[in-house]
Design an enzyme around this catalytic site. Structure first.
Site, PDB file in Angstrom:
ATOM      1  N   LYS A  74       0.799  -1.235   0.000  1.00  0.00           N
ATOM      2  CA  LYS A  74       0.000   0.000   0.000  1.00  0.00           C
ATOM      3  C   LYS A  74       0.829   1.282   0.000  1.00  0.00           C
ATOM      4  CE  LYS A  74      -4.059  -1.912   2.320  1.00  0.00           C
ATOM      5  NZ  LYS A  74      -5.063  -1.691   3.369  1.00  0.00           N
ATOM      6  N   ASP A  92      -9.561   3.186   3.057  1.00  0.00           N
ATOM      7  CA  ASP A  92      -9.540   2.479   4.351  1.00  0.00           C
ATOM      8  C   ASP A  92     -10.155   3.321   5.471  1.00  0.00           C
ATOM      9  OD1 ASP A  92      -8.421   0.061   3.493  1.00  0.00           O
ATOM     10  OD2 ASP A  92      -6.377   0.803   3.709  1.00  0.00           O
TER      11      ASP A  92
END
Ligand code: ATR
Length: 286
Positions: free
Chosen positions: A78, A115
């Site tokens: 990520k 997220d």
């Protein structure tokens, strides 16, 4: 004859998205997006790619040529993905990581991060009367997951955020990078940090199956405070169990995964997907 549940024939018009991780086998995202594709009768596929870190750039760069609409980035890629996209949203830059890719009409790749959105959307869906302004939030952990949670809580308007991490320097770096009303607290002082808090979030992997337990004395935490654990294996962690036993409202971790997937699905496949109890059971394999 296998049931039609098992048969999926892609066509030349199939809309494609994928997820890059290393390893990828325990990602629940293919199951999650696969459920929605089937539910909404969409001619599409969501493909898990086991992508070695050395091949990440090549793999992401291949998406436009292969006609993919985008995809997800999962562990351990990520943070690196932020530097591999053509453009990153302001939110992804602030979090310092990308979890969602969109291939634009001109073939360039936009990186976003959903997220924090998933964390907050699940919180609000679970506890609609939660008020960010009601008091300080305590966040345990200063890793990748913590950054998304901290940004989401600050943007939601928490008046103060107490960031508690085993490695204090890492928490200080996170606080400096993100800014805002963050107070860094030593790991050994975690019990005292709960005083007058209105929200406690565990973003460490402590309490996860196969990891060390999360040891924290909840005695000073107000009983009205919400306790949210982003660990979802097991679903009812020892932290949530202890919180529930003393009367605190709790929020489990699986909903964050379900909600973070919504913006990507909508962008790639053109349909706003719903998070339902059936989806939750399906993704949990119940
Ligand atoms: P993620 O991206 O899932 O957040 P990570 O970046 O590896 O994963 O972060 C893991 C978090 O759990 C960190 O806050 C880590 O603390 P350190 O920054 O001190 O490493 C925390 N953590 C892991 N094991 C721990 C332990 N035994 N005790 C306390 N904290 C722990």
């Amino acid at each position: 004859m296998p049931s039609d549940l098992l048969i999926q024939t892609l066509t030349g018009k199939s809309v494609l998205a994928g997820v890059f991780g290393w390893p990828i086998s325990h990602s629940r995202s293919p199951r999650l997006h696969g459920y929605w594709l089937r539910k909404y009768g969409i001619d599409g596929a969501y493909v898990p790619f086991a992508t070695h870190p050395a091949k990440l750039e090549q793999a992401i760069r291949a998406l436009p040529a292969l006609g993919f609409k985008g995809g997800n980035i999962t562990l351990p890629h990520k943070e690196r993905a932020l530097g591999l996209v053509d453009e990153a949203t302001a939110l992804a830059q602030r979090i310092g990581a990308v979890n969602t890719l969109l291939v634009r009409e001109d073939g360039t790749i936009l990186g976003d991060n959903t997220d924090g959105y998933g964390f907050l959307a699940h919180l609000i869906a679970s506890k609609p009367d939660w008020n960010a302004a009601s008091g300080p939030a305590v966040v345990l952990g200063a890793g990748g997951a913590s950054r998304a949670v901290v940004v989401a809580l600050l943007e939601a308007g928490v008046p103060a955020l107490r960031l508690v991490n085993r490695t204090t320097r890492r928490a200080e770096e996170l606080a400096a990078a993100i800014g805002g009303p963050i107070e860094v607290i030593a790991w050994d002082d975690r019990a005292a940090a709960l005083k007058e808090a209105s929200l406690l979030v565990n973003t460490t992997n402590l309490g996860q199956a196969g990891q060390a337990p999360l040891e924290i004395d909840l005695a000073t935490l107000p009983v009205a405070a919400l306790v949210y654990d982003i660990v979802y294996t097991p679903l009812l962690t020892d932290l949530l169990r202890a919180a529930q036993a003393r009367g605190n409202p709790i929020v489990d971790g699986i909903g964050m995964l379900l909600h973070q997937a919504r913006p990507g699905f909508a962008a790639w496949f053109g349909r706003e997907p719903e998070v339902t109890p059936e989806l939750r059971s399906f993704v949990l394999g119940e």
